[in-house]
Design an enzyme around this catalytic site. Sequence first.
Site, PDB file in Angstrom:
ATOM      1  CB  ILE A 135      -0.944  -0.001   1.218  1.00  0.00           C
ATOM      2  CG1 ILE A 135      -1.845  -1.245   1.165  1.00  0.00           C
ATOM      3  CG2 ILE A 135      -1.775   1.272   1.244  1.00  0.00           C
ATOM      4  CD1 ILE A 135      -2.807  -1.375   2.325  1.00  0.00           C
ATOM      5  N   PRO A 136       1.171   1.790  -1.177  1.00  0.00           N
ATOM      6  CG  PRO A 136       1.017   2.522  -3.385  1.00  0.00           C
ATOM      7  CD  PRO A 136       0.394   1.575  -2.398  1.00  0.00           C
ATOM      8  CB  CYS A 137       1.969   5.368   2.642  1.00  0.00           C
ATOM      9  SG  CYS A 137       3.129   4.302   3.492  1.00  0.00           S
ATOM     10  CG  HIS A 138       6.671   4.524  -1.475  1.00  0.00           C
ATOM     11  ND1 HIS A 138       5.976   3.340  -1.362  1.00  0.00           N
ATOM     12  CD2 HIS A 138       7.046   4.630  -2.770  1.00  0.00           C
ATOM     13  CE1 HIS A 138       5.936   2.750  -2.547  1.00  0.00           C
ATOM     14  NE2 HIS A 138       6.578   3.509  -3.418  1.00  0.00           N
TER      15      HIS A 138
END
Length: 179
Positions: A135-138
């Site tokens: 889950i690409p919060c970056h």
Amino acid sequence: MALTSSLIDTPIGKMIAVCSSKGICILDFPYRKMINTIRGRVATGTGEEIEEGTHPYITELEVQLQEYFSGARTGFDVPLDIVGSPFQLRVWEGLQRIPFGETRSYKQQSIFLGDEKAIRAVARANGENGLAIIIPCHRVIGENGSLTGYAGGLRAKQWLLDNERKHTGKTLQAELFAM
């Protein structure tokens, strides 16, 4: 039934992977401040204790992470068992819609969720995400293009963004503002 936990070596450091019988629940940095909170939320949400070990889901996750880091994979299809509040789940679903190699601001993410004024709540939910990279919060940055907090540290966030850029040829929003 117990949750299975294992450490995984990655180019950005060791990460902890935890899975249930349904799928991966945690992929995160063992040194981050919120890791015990996230582990507690998952254990409570699944009703299971966390024990060290191996599991086919974690083995598959390791393969998919290697493919992601090498640029051969832009998304993940390992089964997930996501534990969070309804709001967190909405925010995390929105994160999964940010394409590989692209970024969004917290404001853009809030607008996507239908409430431009929910920037702080969205930022908090991003910070509570226990499935880093998957889950690409970056991919969420400041509205001015600056890198903002990341559980793995800003160096890891920059590395992830640079790695995605390298494999897509895209210029990230953060670089546009730096020029």
